[in-house]
Design a protein around this motif. Structure first.
Motif, PDB file in Angstrom:
ATOM      1  N   CYS A  90     -22.643  10.339 -18.856  1.00  0.00           N
ATOM      2  CA  CYS A  90     -23.449   9.722 -17.620  1.00  0.00           C
ATOM      3  C   CYS A  90     -24.409  10.637 -17.109  1.00  0.00           C
ATOM      4  N   ALA A  91     -25.387  10.277 -16.444  1.00  0.00           N
ATOM      5  CA  ALA A  91     -26.402  11.059 -15.859  1.00  0.00           C
ATOM      6  C   ALA A  91     -26.978  10.500 -14.425  1.00  0.00           C
ATOM      7  N   VAL A  92     -27.244  11.045 -13.745  1.00  0.00           N
ATOM      8  CA  VAL A  92     -27.646  10.783 -12.411  1.00  0.00           C
ATOM      9  C   VAL A  92     -28.932  11.545 -11.978  1.00  0.00           C
ATOM     10  N   SER A  93     -29.880  10.662 -11.161  1.00  0.00           N
ATOM     11  CA  SER A  93     -31.379  10.960 -10.968  1.00  0.00           C
ATOM     12  C   SER A  93     -31.468  11.192  -9.542  1.00  0.00           C
ATOM     13  N   GLY A  94     -31.564  12.547  -9.164  1.00  0.00           N
ATOM     14  CA  GLY A  94     -32.148  12.815  -7.804  1.00  0.00           C
ATOM     15  C   GLY A  94     -33.583  13.435  -8.102  1.00  0.00           C
ATOM     16  N   SER A  95     -33.675  14.607  -7.700  1.00  0.00           N
ATOM     17  CA  SER A  95     -34.961  15.428  -7.898  1.00  0.00           C
ATOM     18  C   SER A  95     -35.043  15.666  -9.556  1.00  0.00           C
ATOM     19  N   ARG A  96     -33.942  15.706 -10.223  1.00  0.00           N
ATOM     20  CA  ARG A  96     -33.874  16.066 -11.700  1.00  0.00           C
ATOM     21  C   ARG A  96     -32.624  15.159 -12.068  1.00  0.00           C
ATOM     22  N   LEU A  97     -32.472  15.149 -13.469  1.00  0.00           N
ATOM     23  CA  LEU A  97     -31.318  14.611 -14.299  1.00  0.00           C
ATOM     24  C   LEU A  97     -30.359  15.334 -14.165  1.00  0.00           C
ATOM     25  N   THR A  98     -28.957  15.010 -13.772  1.00  0.00           N
ATOM     26  CA  THR A  98     -27.985  15.858 -13.985  1.00  0.00           C
ATOM     27  C   THR A  98     -26.852  15.216 -14.780  1.00  0.00           C
ATOM     28  N   PHE A  99     -26.427  15.683 -15.881  1.00  0.00           N
ATOM     29  CA  PHE A  99     -25.452  15.175 -16.813  1.00  0.00           C
ATOM     30  C   PHE A  99     -23.931  15.385 -16.353  1.00  0.00           C
ATOM     31  N   GLY A 100     -22.965  14.606 -16.775  1.00  0.00           N
ATOM     32  CA  GLY A 100     -21.614  14.773 -16.805  1.00  0.00           C
ATOM     33  C   GLY A 100     -21.135  15.689 -18.108  1.00  0.00           C
ATOM     34  N   GLU A 101     -20.066  15.904 -18.190  1.00  0.00           N
ATOM     35  CA  GLU A 101     -19.456  16.782 -19.329  1.00  0.00           C
ATOM     36  C   GLU A 101     -19.306  16.086 -20.782  1.00  0.00           C
ATOM     37  N   GLY A 102     -19.381  14.616 -20.371  1.00  0.00           N
ATOM     38  CA  GLY A 102     -19.271  13.720 -21.655  1.00  0.00           C
ATOM     39  C   GLY A 102     -17.779  13.049 -21.931  1.00  0.00           C
ATOM     40  N   THR A 103     -17.730  12.165 -22.493  1.00  0.00           N
ATOM     41  CA  THR A 103     -16.429  11.514 -23.112  1.00  0.00           C
ATOM     42  C   THR A 103     -16.561  11.216 -24.385  1.00  0.00           C
TER      43      THR A 103
END
Lengths: 109, 113
Positions: A90-103
């Protein structure tokens, strides 16, 4: 400071059943949320996204749900297929894209 | 697939040596990114570029530098490689239309011995 967390490193489901992948985030200012899928030895590929003004987005077998009050994002795959076996970020977008650790999802025939 | 090529695909190098990874795109996209992927950490942003000669740091930029002298090429340099920089490195590109998703290359697996 982990802004995005995927608490399940792995998930195993039977072919034809539903796969549910979860993601939690900390910042209520994030405005766009994405899911990527990654096969071994390949780069991540974009799967589906949702804007913060919506609570559900569907694309074929894939549906993303957003619960803003709980700061929780989930991806539903139904029916699951063996070809869906991959790592999902999963990834969230604020000023840049930040990713989770993955499943790591494994769909068993 | 978005036109992104990373080179080399695999590299083994010794501690203390300089290493340069290359990302080449044929999409004429303005934004380019370098990420590293490590178990338990997902994808972490190293550096990114928002135009020729315009770059900025990401969350794990220490020990890395970048250069973008042409729209199509984005170089990542490890000035003096360390074992903690053993990782898989991904380049990504993004267009400028609204919230465009990133498109990734196939990665470079770097091992520092």
């Amino acid at each position: 400071d982990q802004q995005v967390k995927q608490n399940s490193p792995s998930l195993s489901v039977q072919e034809g059943r539903i796969s549910i992948l979860n993601c939690d985030y900390t910042n209520s200012m994030f405005d766009y949320f994405l899911w990527y899928k990654k096969y071994p030895a390949e780069g991540p590929t974009f799967l589906i996204s949702i804007s913060s003004i919506k609570d559900k987005n569907e694309d074929g077998r894939f549906t993303v749900f957003l619960n803003k009050s709980a700061k929780h994002l989930s991806l539903h795959i139904v029916p699951s297929q063996p070809g869906d076996s991959a790592v999902y970020f999963c990834a969230v977008s604020g000023s840049r894209l930040t990713f989770g650790e993955g499943t790591q999802l494994t769909v068993n025939p | 697939d978005a036109g992104i090529t990373q080179s080399p695909r695999h590299k083994v190098t010794e501690t203390g040596t300089p290493v340069t990874l290359r990302c080449h795109q044929t999409e004429n996209h303005r934004y380019m990114y370098w990420y590293r992927q490590d178990p338990g950490h997902g994808l972490r942003l190293i550096h990114y570029s928002y135009g020729v000669k315009d770059t900025d740091k990401g969350e794990v930029s220490d020990g890395y530098s970048v250069s973008r002298s042409k729209t199509e090429d984005f170089l990542l340099t490890l000035e003096s490689a360390t074992s903690s920089q053993t990782s898989v490195y991904f380049c990504a590109i993004r267009g400028t239309g609204g919230v465009s998703p990133l498109h990734f290359g196939n990665g470079t697996r770097l091992t520092v011995t």
